[in-house]
Design a protein around this motif. Structure first.
Motif, PDB file in Angstrom:
ATOM      1  N   ALA A  61      -7.644  21.202  65.159  1.00 36.08           N
ATOM      2  CA  ALA A  61      -8.461  21.954  63.825  1.00 36.08           C
ATOM      3  C   ALA A  61      -8.015  23.146  63.858  1.00 36.08           C
ATOM      4  CB  ALA A  61     -10.114  21.539  64.100  1.00 36.08           C
ATOM      5  N   PRO A  67     -12.399  21.294  71.285  1.00 37.63           N
ATOM      6  CA  PRO A  67     -13.661  20.526  72.979  1.00 37.63           C
ATOM      7  C   PRO A  67     -14.760  20.372  72.605  1.00 37.63           C
ATOM      8  CG  PRO A  67     -11.775  21.997  73.246  1.00 37.63           C
ATOM      9  CD  PRO A  67     -11.595  22.018  72.053  1.00 37.63           C
ATOM     10  N   HIS A 114      -7.058  31.825  63.894  1.00 38.13           N
ATOM     11  CA  HIS A 114      -6.220  30.757  63.545  1.00 38.13           C
ATOM     12  C   HIS A 114      -5.669  30.433  62.560  1.00 38.13           C
ATOM     13  CE1 HIS A 114      -9.357  28.761  67.023  1.00 38.13           C
ATOM     14  NE2 HIS A 114      -9.420  29.993  67.315  1.00 38.13           N
ATOM     15  N   SER A 239      -7.492  13.812  79.053  1.00 34.95           N
ATOM     16  CA  SER A 239      -8.359  13.860  80.147  1.00 34.95           C
ATOM     17  C   SER A 239      -9.558  15.212  79.699  1.00 34.95           C
ATOM     18  CB  SER A 239      -7.834  14.546  81.857  1.00 34.95           C
ATOM     19  OG  SER A 239      -6.364  15.392  81.382  1.00 34.95           O
ATOM     20  N   ARG A 240     -10.904  14.683  80.348  1.00 36.95           N
ATOM     21  CA  ARG A 240     -12.466  16.100  79.890  1.00 36.95           C
ATOM     22  C   ARG A 240     -12.464  15.998  81.269  1.00 36.95           C
ATOM     23  NH1 ARG A 240     -11.528  19.702  77.008  1.00 36.95           N
ATOM     24  NH2 ARG A 240     -14.068  19.498  76.875  1.00 36.95           N
ATOM     25  N   LYS A 243     -18.985  17.575  82.850  1.00 33.01           N
ATOM     26  CA  LYS A 243     -19.970  19.193  82.809  1.00 33.01           C
ATOM     27  C   LYS A 243     -20.705  18.448  84.656  1.00 33.01           C
ATOM     28  CE  LYS A 243     -18.435  20.269  79.498  1.00 33.01           C
ATOM     29  NZ  LYS A 243     -16.946  21.365  79.148  1.00 33.01           N
ATOM     30  N   GLY A 245     -19.389  19.331  87.647  1.00 29.26           N
ATOM     31  CA  GLY A 245     -18.184  20.170  88.346  1.00 29.26           C
ATOM     32  C   GLY A 245     -17.109  20.397  88.383  1.00 29.26           C
ATOM     33  N   TYR A 249     -13.012  14.285  85.880  1.00 30.55           N
ATOM     34  CA  TYR A 249     -12.658  13.571  85.014  1.00 30.55           C
ATOM     35  C   TYR A 249     -13.278  12.460  83.879  1.00 30.55           C
ATOM     36  CZ  TYR A 249      -9.197  17.830  84.918  1.00 30.55           C
ATOM     37  OH  TYR A 249      -9.254  18.880  85.696  1.00 30.55           O
TER      38      TYR A 249
ATOM     39  N   GLU B  59      -7.284  25.990  77.718  1.00 30.69           N
ATOM     40  CA  GLU B  59      -7.866  24.833  77.765  1.00 30.69           C
ATOM     41  C   GLU B  59      -9.814  25.076  77.612  1.00 30.69           C
ATOM     42  OE1 GLU B  59      -9.479  21.466  80.826  1.00 30.69           O
ATOM     43  OE2 GLU B  59      -7.044  21.484  79.901  1.00 30.69           O
ATOM     44  N   ASN B  60     -10.821  24.100  76.626  1.00 29.40           N
ATOM     45  CA  ASN B  60     -12.011  24.721  76.762  1.00 29.40           C
ATOM     46  C   ASN B  60     -12.056  26.179  76.206  1.00 29.40           C
ATOM     47  OD1 ASN B  60     -14.184  23.862  76.177  1.00 29.40           O
ATOM     48  ND2 ASN B  60     -14.256  23.829  78.832  1.00 29.40           N
ATOM     49  N   ALA B  61     -11.590  26.410  75.934  1.00 32.31           N
ATOM     50  CA  ALA B  61     -11.187  28.574  75.109  1.00 32.31           C
ATOM     51  C   ALA B  61     -13.074  28.160  74.027  1.00 32.31           C
ATOM     52  CB  ALA B  61     -10.111  28.757  74.485  1.00 32.31           C
ATOM     53  N   GLU B  63     -12.520  31.838  72.571  1.00 29.21           N
ATOM     54  CA  GLU B  63     -12.195  32.539  71.218  1.00 29.21           C
ATOM     55  C   GLU B  63     -10.642  32.018  70.884  1.00 29.21           C
ATOM     56  OE1 GLU B  63     -12.796  35.656  73.649  1.00 29.21           O
ATOM     57  OE2 GLU B  63     -15.155  36.153  73.369  1.00 29.21           O
ATOM     58  N   GLY B  64     -10.072  31.230  71.159  1.00 29.68           N
ATOM     59  CA  GLY B  64      -8.739  31.340  70.816  1.00 29.68           C
ATOM     60  C   GLY B  64      -8.414  29.419  70.553  1.00 29.68           C
ATOM     61  N   SER B  65      -7.665  29.153  69.376  1.00 28.45           N
ATOM     62  CA  SER B  65      -7.528  27.433  69.883  1.00 28.45           C
ATOM     63  C   SER B  65      -7.031  26.789  70.929  1.00 28.45           C
ATOM     64  CB  SER B  65      -6.726  26.911  68.502  1.00 28.45           C
ATOM     65  OG  SER B  65      -6.908  25.705  68.493  1.00 28.45           O
ATOM     66  N   SER B  86      -8.676  30.556  86.269  1.00 27.65           N
ATOM     67  CA  SER B  86     -10.206  29.810  85.952  1.00 27.65           C
ATOM     68  C   SER B  86     -11.192  30.125  85.800  1.00 27.65           C
ATOM     69  CB  SER B  86     -10.384  28.431  86.927  1.00 27.65           C
ATOM     70  OG  SER B  86     -11.472  26.652  86.224  1.00 27.65           O
ATOM     71  N   PHE B 177     -23.906  24.010  78.137  1.00 26.41           N
ATOM     72  CA  PHE B 177     -23.205  22.394  79.355  1.00 26.41           C
ATOM     73  C   PHE B 177     -22.857  24.108  80.394  1.00 26.41           C
ATOM     74  CE2 PHE B 177     -22.247  20.059  75.242  1.00 26.41           C
ATOM     75  CZ  PHE B 177     -22.770  19.298  76.239  1.00 26.41           C
ATOM     76  N   HIS B 178     -23.521  23.657  81.551  1.00 23.78           N
ATOM     77  CA  HIS B 178     -23.076  24.523  82.386  1.00 23.78           C
ATOM     78  C   HIS B 178     -21.633  23.649  83.346  1.00 23.78           C
ATOM     79  CE1 HIS B 178     -26.649  27.408  82.111  1.00 23.78           C
ATOM     80  NE2 HIS B 178     -26.741  25.695  81.586  1.00 23.78           N
ATOM     81  N   PHE B 179     -21.184  24.437  84.229  1.00 22.28           N
ATOM     82  CA  PHE B 179     -19.453  23.791  84.896  1.00 22.28           C
ATOM     83  C   PHE B 179     -18.808  23.811  83.743  1.00 22.28           C
ATOM     84  CE2 PHE B 179     -23.402  21.465  87.734  1.00 22.28           C
ATOM     85  CZ  PHE B 179     -23.300  22.117  88.923  1.00 22.28           C
ATOM     86  N   ASN B 180     -18.791  24.489  82.763  1.00 25.79           N
ATOM     87  CA  ASN B 180     -18.381  24.642  81.686  1.00 25.79           C
ATOM     88  C   ASN B 180     -17.212  25.670  81.797  1.00 25.79           C
ATOM     89  OD1 ASN B 180     -17.292  23.732  79.745  1.00 25.79           O
ATOM     90  ND2 ASN B 180     -18.924  25.118  78.219  1.00 25.79           N
ATOM     91  N   HIS B 181     -15.936  25.383  82.476  1.00 25.34           N
ATOM     92  CA  HIS B 181     -14.452  26.717  82.477  1.00 25.34           C
ATOM     93  C   HIS B 181     -13.414  26.630  81.619  1.00 25.34           C
ATOM     94  CE1 HIS B 181     -16.286  26.275  86.572  1.00 25.34           C
ATOM     95  NE2 HIS B 181     -16.074  27.599  86.889  1.00 25.34           N
ATOM     96  N   LEU B 234      -2.399  13.274  89.922  1.00 31.55           N
ATOM     97  CA  LEU B 234      -2.616  14.259  88.260  1.00 31.55           C
ATOM     98  C   LEU B 234      -4.191  14.902  87.892  1.00 31.55           C
ATOM     99  CD1 LEU B 234      -0.015  11.373  85.990  1.00 31.55           C
ATOM    100  CD2 LEU B 234       0.729  13.136  88.032  1.00 31.55           C
ATOM    101  N   SER B 235      -4.062  16.464  87.340  1.00 27.85           N
ATOM    102  CA  SER B 235      -5.820  16.686  87.005  1.00 27.85           C
ATOM    103  C   SER B 235      -5.131  16.481  85.986  1.00 27.85           C
ATOM    104  CB  SER B 235      -5.486  18.061  88.040  1.00 27.85           C
ATOM    105  OG  SER B 235      -4.735  18.496  88.171  1.00 27.85           O
ATOM    106  N   LYS B 236      -4.529  16.172  84.437  1.00 30.28           N
ATOM    107  CA  LYS B 236      -4.825  16.758  83.957  1.00 30.28           C
ATOM    108  C   LYS B 236      -3.347  15.407  83.303  1.00 30.28           C
ATOM    109  CE  LYS B 236      -4.591  19.249  79.463  1.00 30.28           C
ATOM    110  NZ  LYS B 236      -6.016  18.915  78.931  1.00 30.28           N
TER     111      LYS B 236
END
Lengths: 294, 294
Positions: A61, A67, A114, A239-240, A243, A245, A249, B59-61, B63-65, B86, B177-181, B234-236
């Motif tokens: 988008a 996200p 963007h 994968s996401r 929340k 910890g 995923y 990822e999960n930003a 201010e940036g796309s 992170s 949402f906490h744990f939001n990195h 794999l982590s992602k």
């Protein structure tokens, strides 16, 4: 809408003339659409029953954070996807009509960060020395220059913004990457399938799959086996982070098949047998917006 | 940086006091950092050799796309990831110090649309009637209220913005949402591994994998087999559309292993044998920023 007796109320990510507005109007027409300032506002409007549908960007988008949509949609967990709208992103350079003979004297170019980023190469080659000014949306930039006929300024935005604010398009399709589509989804509290007009022949289904607590290396591979041996084709997997910890995923999986297909029922049962929590967000058609009207 | 004789030049996604700024300062200190207005500007600064490193959100930003970073990074194809940072996203409500006894009289709350969205539930419960005003960044909102001591307005932003603009924090950690990195990556033209201070014990490797032209149902499953039987975790995994038309995808895969591990070399060879185009963006350490300094 073909049924002229019924106009559904639809919330979309605004402001007016946003890319989401174009997508929503393509499916619902212009009646009954109301802009909301953020994605959670759109999702809340439909969750609380103020509107029948919400249209929000899901992938790639410009004006909304992807996200953000996924997190609110999948953590809320009450809504269904009733249709997808796939829209080509066309960015155009536009000026006030009073300025159309003075485009060699531009003093600044304004748009959403963007959008400026999407037109980065064009701006570097053609307008290297012109200051770029960031606005909160492409539509806000278009609105501003429509109010300033005496200034040598331009905006970057879409066709609808040019029409809404009566602007002159100096150059069309100035974005760097073509074939660049944004996926919008139509959300509803009711599980239904919007079937209005031309759309792709087959349905797709979006699933959220959470791994069991004791997940181990290779679990994702095992999950994909569930679909692979049934010849169920996946068009997306992502994968996401959960929340709860770090390191946990969930997966968003798009399957090119309706959820009432016998193989899909078997797949859902097998996922449960593997200890996964799988939830379907419904099956739906994909609507491609007409590039010529864009 | 531990080596006091060398200060690398680093471009980060600005403006000053952005979340990317916090991440960059955590790894490089405050010397040698320069803000750039967009992600492509950051990537170009390092590609053209104006700076040694660029720090951008992946990822999960806020201010940036994120799609923007992935597209410019993976279609450019010249850069390597040398470290990941992170950072927990902490959103705070802040006012001008002259206003700290008048926070029950707020007339508006300003911030970036994504930040307003991230604090949606808090704002609904506590400030339902207060108008929300969108700004181009959280830092811009903080700067504005620092210049308006007489107005009953608040901003939402991070700790660094409060410090930079001398603001009073009314309430900390108001995000839903906490744990939001957010994951930030440090990009360089040189393939190297930044090894400055405390970091996670093991390295990870980011790969881009393109399927062969005649890809069929189950190909992704086959690709994951390459990693699964070697016990490479794999982590992602994320599918992204190629820009060559609809229906063609490439995959971003993060493997929890260094690319010089013998199993990784075998995996890369097997991917090639399957007809895939696989490129490594390098192996790197993950740096977690200290939540207490955030």
């Amino acid at each position: 809408m073909n049924d002229t007796n019924y106009t559904p109320s639809v919330a979309y990510l605004g402001p007016e003339a946003s890319f989401t507005h174009i997508a929503a109007a393509e499916l619902f027409g212009h009646k009954g659409l109301t802009p909301r300032p953020t994605i959670p506002d759109c999702i809340e409007a439909v969750t609380e029953g103020h509107v029948a549908y919400a249209v929000v960007p899901l992938e790639n988008a410009l004006e909304g954070s992807v996200p953000l949509t996924i997190d609110y949609l999948f953590h809320g967990g009450e809504l269904f996807i009733t249709a997808e709208i796939s829209t080509p992103i066309g960015q155009h350079l536009m000026v006030n009509k009073a300025q159309k003979d003075f485009t060699d004297q531009l003093e600044s170019i304004q748009s959403h960060p963007h959008a400026l980023a999407q037109c980065h190469k064009f701006l570097q080659y053609r307008y290297r020395k012109i200051p770029l000014i960031q606005t909160t949306s492409t539509a806000a930039a278009a609105k501003y220059i429509s109010e300033q006929p005496a200034l040598h300024i331009a905006a970057i935005g879409n066709q609808l913004a040019a029409e809404t604010y009566g602007l002159h398009i100096v150059e069309e399709n100035i974005h760097d990457f073509h074939f660049n589509h944004t996926r919008f989804v139509v959300l509803s509290l009711r599980k239904e399938i919007l079937d209005h007009k031309n759309h792709a022949a087959s349905k797709k289904t979006t699933l959220m799959v959470k791994l069991p607590e004791d997940d181990k290396a290779g679990m994702l591979h095992q999950i994909l086996s569930v679909f692979s041996w049934r010849r169920l084709n996946l068009s997306k997997i992502e994968s996401r982070p959960l929340k709860t910890g770090l390191g946990h995923y969930f997966f968003i999986i798009d399957v090119n098949e309706s959820e009432d297909h016998p193989m899909m029922k078997g797949a859902m049962e097998e996922l449960a047998a593997l200890g996964c929590t799988a939830r379907s967000f419904g099956s739906y058609y994909v609507y491609e917006t007409d590039p010529s009207s864009e």
